[in-house]
Scaffold this active site. Sequence first.
Site, PDB file in Angstrom:
ATOM      1  CE  LYS A 175      -9.458 -27.290  11.529  1.00  0.00           C
ATOM      2  NZ  LYS A 175      -9.069 -26.531  10.386  1.00  0.00           N
ATOM      3  CB  CYS A 188      25.557  -4.183  10.727  1.00  0.00           C
ATOM      4  SG  CYS A 188      25.994  -5.923  10.616  1.00  0.00           S
ATOM      5  CE1 TYR A 223     -12.266 -34.610  -0.285  1.00  0.00           C
ATOM      6  CE2 TYR A 223      -9.913 -34.742   0.079  1.00  0.00           C
ATOM      7  CZ  TYR A 223     -11.036 -33.990  -0.125  1.00  0.00           C
ATOM      8  OH  TYR A 223     -10.949 -32.624  -0.168  1.00  0.00           O
ATOM      9  CE  LYS A 255     -10.022 -30.408   7.926  1.00  0.00           C
ATOM     10  NZ  LYS A 255      -9.528 -29.755   6.778  1.00  0.00           N
ATOM     11  CB  CYS A 263      30.326  -4.876  10.186  1.00  0.00           C
ATOM     12  SG  CYS A 263      28.997  -4.096   9.256  1.00  0.00           S
ATOM     13  CB  SER A 302     -16.595 -26.200   4.114  1.00  0.00           C
ATOM     14  OG  SER A 302     -17.540 -25.614   4.942  1.00  0.00           O
ATOM     15  CB  CYS A 307      24.432  -5.087   7.089  1.00  0.00           C
ATOM     16  SG  CYS A 307      26.189  -4.758   7.002  1.00  0.00           S
ATOM     17  CB  CYS A 367      29.166  -6.921   7.019  1.00  0.00           C
ATOM     18  SG  CYS A 367      28.384  -7.747   8.406  1.00  0.00           S
ATOM     19  CG  ASP A 378      -3.495 -27.799   6.115  1.00  0.00           C
ATOM     20  OD1 ASP A 378      -4.451 -27.264   5.507  1.00  0.00           O
ATOM     21  OD2 ASP A 378      -2.741 -27.172   6.865  1.00  0.00           O
ATOM     22  CD  GLU A 397     -11.651 -40.674   3.426  1.00  0.00           C
ATOM     23  OE1 GLU A 397     -11.409 -39.511   3.053  1.00  0.00           O
ATOM     24  OE2 GLU A 397     -12.521 -41.378   2.904  1.00  0.00           O
ATOM     25  CG  ASP A 449      -1.982  -1.070   1.113  1.00  0.00           C
ATOM     26  OD1 ASP A 449      -2.180  -1.574  -0.007  1.00  0.00           O
ATOM     27  OD2 ASP A 449      -2.576  -1.424   2.141  1.00  0.00           O
TER      28      ASP A 449
HETATM   29  S1  IVH Z   1     -14.514 -34.955   2.572  1.00  0.00           S
HETATM   30  C1  IVH Z   1     -18.677 -33.108   1.524  1.00  0.00           C
HETATM   31  N1  IVH Z   1     -12.162 -35.954   3.156  1.00  0.00           N
HETATM   32  O1  IVH Z   1     -11.106 -30.480   4.285  1.00  0.00           O
HETATM   33  C2  IVH Z   1     -17.442 -33.676   2.124  1.00  0.00           C
HETATM   34  N2  IVH Z   1     -12.354 -33.596   2.947  1.00  0.00           N
HETATM   35  O2  IVH Z   1     -12.557 -28.752   6.165  1.00  0.00           O
HETATM   36  C3  IVH Z   1     -16.264 -33.448   1.292  1.00  0.00           C
HETATM   37  N3  IVH Z   1     -10.228 -32.393   3.246  1.00  0.00           N
HETATM   38  O3  IVH Z   1     -13.523 -29.269   2.051  1.00  0.00           O
HETATM   39  C4  IVH Z   1     -14.994 -33.404   2.029  1.00  0.00           C
HETATM   40  N4  IVH Z   1      -8.973 -34.156   3.574  1.00  0.00           N
HETATM   41  O4  IVH Z   1     -11.035 -29.658   1.231  1.00  0.00           O
HETATM   42  C5  IVH Z   1     -12.880 -34.836   2.939  1.00  0.00           C
HETATM   43  N5  IVH Z   1     -10.134 -36.987   3.613  1.00  0.00           N
HETATM   44  C6  IVH Z   1     -10.833 -35.878   3.386  1.00  0.00           C
HETATM   45  C7  IVH Z   1     -10.244 -34.600   3.406  1.00  0.00           C
HETATM   46  C8  IVH Z   1     -11.038 -33.477   3.181  1.00  0.00           C
HETATM   47  C9  IVH Z   1      -8.997 -32.848   3.469  1.00  0.00           C
HETATM   48  C10 IVH Z   1     -10.564 -30.974   3.095  1.00  0.00           C
HETATM   49  C11 IVH Z   1     -11.574 -30.678   2.016  1.00  0.00           C
HETATM   50  C12 IVH Z   1     -12.769 -30.177   2.762  1.00  0.00           C
HETATM   51  C13 IVH Z   1     -12.129 -29.572   3.979  1.00  0.00           C
HETATM   52  C14 IVH Z   1     -13.108 -29.429   5.106  1.00  0.00           C
END
Ligand code: IVH
Length: 675
Positions: free
Chosen positions: A318, A412, A230, A120, A415, A87, A430, A435, A122, A118, A42
């Site tokens: 989580k 610095c 998945y 999750k 130096c 989500s 620096c 240095c 990231d 499963e 900005d």
């Molecule tokens: S199932 C309608 N399985 O986590 C259900 N999601 O916080 C569809 N994610 O939107 C999602 N690993 O982007 C599912 N083994 C897994 C996952 C998973 C990561 C993500 C996915 C989801 C988000 C939800």
Amino acid sequence: MKQTSVPPDIQKRVKKLHDLIKYHDKLYYDQAKPEITDFEYDRLYRELKDLEAEYPSLKTKDSPTQKVGESASKNFKSVAHRVPMLSLDNTYSLEELKEFDERVQKGLGGEKYQYVCELKIDGVSIELIYEKGQLSHAVTRGDGEKGDDVLENVKNIPSLPMKLKGSNVPDRVEIRGEVFFTAKDFEAINKEREEADLPLFANPRNTAAGTLKTIDPTESAKKPLHILLYYVFSPEKLPFDTQDESLEWLKKMGFPEDKHYRLCKNIEQVHDYCGEYEKKRGQICFDCDGVVLKINDFKQREKLGTTSKIPRWAIAFKFAAQKAETTLKAITLQVGRTGAITPVAELEPVQLEGTTVSRATLHNEDEIARKDLRVGDRVIVEKGGMVIPKVLQSLPEKRKGNEKVFKMPTTCPACGSKLEREEGEAAWRCENAACEAQVERRIEHFCGRDALDIRWAGPAVVRQLLDEKLIRDYADLYELKQSDVADLERKAEKSAQNLIGQIEESRKRTLGRLLFGLGIRHVGVHIAEIIASRYKDLWSASEAAEEELTATDGIGPIVAHSIAAFFANPANVKILKKLEKGGVNFKRLKEEEPSGEQPFAGKTFVFTGELKGYSRSEAEGIAKKLGAKASGSVSKLTSYVVAGEAAGSKLKKAKELGVEVLTEDKFNSMIKKFK
Ligand code: IVH
């Protein structure tokens, strides 16, 4: 308002602001990897606007101020999701998982049910669409209703089939999953950035998001993305009725599988799974931030239904990012190879995710001020998955009154020269090339594996050489005699042995390695190779004007400026002369030369399997010399796959994609006339 002519220094500054803003726009919008804070951005933008208000003739059509805010999507086609990408509800508490289970029990009115647990991942969610068995779209989540089609980048994921396997494939199927980097690959990417003196990516997730949004797919091809799927659905009937069967089907269709999933008969088994993986998360090769539990049976999923935002048949548990309270004992300053000063938090050691954390980077002065961190404060540190430990916040309520506000020194720490902060940059620097801290880092870099590769000259030996005043810069290494280091070798025992022998060897390295080793800001291995293939020796490269460098494919204005500035500095030229006198190779070696003829310009080769006549890197060298690019993975952009003995998955992938496969003999006959 001035209507008079614009002074040259203002014109120059405005041009610089255009370049800077466009550069940062590109990083932000197209690559999702900003290098400066919004605040700093900005500030640049405001400065330009102010100058344009003062000198209206500067307000040209191509000024960044005249563009309407760009959106991340401008480079990709927007595609509507046939089924919205919802989500998931999520929780950090096992207690709430039990409540979820009670709702499920009620919803199913006493029916028996099972969960699939499963990991999750990231990463970045993606929807793949296969039509008649062929991958036709890869759409990001976007706003859940529509996303960006990033198909060209997704095609670069080595493990992803472009075609479904077998003859019995659905007409259309939608498959959702997650795109991510493994821990190892993420570290390698950051190492390369560190070498090029670029800011490190904070975590694999952002890096994956940026890579998916890269405009030039040949760029994303350089980064090894991974994918796991998945969730499969289709307008037509698919040959399975449960989640575990769908995962098996995905495997049969040629998708990579995640073996960590488990069928659970009740919520107690789900709890066990969550507990087990919360402990094991550090051993998983990707960043996993929790567990997703889903009802296994699709009919039961339908019965439970969805709310407007989330399904009632799945929930994410989580893992908590581990946090700990400790004391910020001091803030020290690290001086980097190019003079960047990084404040570091020195902490009372504390256990987090199985490791002892005693230091954390504080990035820059603004970050410390924003978090109001004071020396002596009790602070909260956090480490989640692969994220670098960070100081989250201070606990002002625990202050005793003797905590000290951090003030960035004006000089610095190594130096004593005055520190400078450039427009648009977060870091103080620096600027004294002599240095001692910078010199030490530079020598370490020069001796590094991808540079002159003087293996025995690790940090400890470099330190000793400096302490004993045997060297002052990296060029002095070439004046060392055996007798100089004999004493050192005795003291350092094995570590310094054969140092002289290795220094001797290093005189013969390629021009590219030398260019990288010089430690020019922003010049990583790749850029160094580009320069080496363009210029016949170091002196010719040093004479190149900034404009000439910018016109070179792969070199942007910031890099070009940095290279030109390096060679314009008499102190650097003096060191270069010393290097030359010391017998270091300044010439481009044969293997670095672009061939006179470039019959393979624009082509990408992948070599796989065992070749009879060459090592893989030799074969790549030949192809590159003839103008080709060499890649480690097969995608739609690959022109040829040269397959030797026992070629495996890359050959398979080439066949799936319809990429032309060459035998070694065919490759030989293609290159014969250019040899
Ligand atoms: S199932 C309608 N399985 O986590 C259900 N999601 O916080 C569809 N994610 O939107 C999602 N690993 O982007 C599912 N083994 C897994 C996952 C998973 C990561 C993500 C996915 C989801 C988000 C939800």
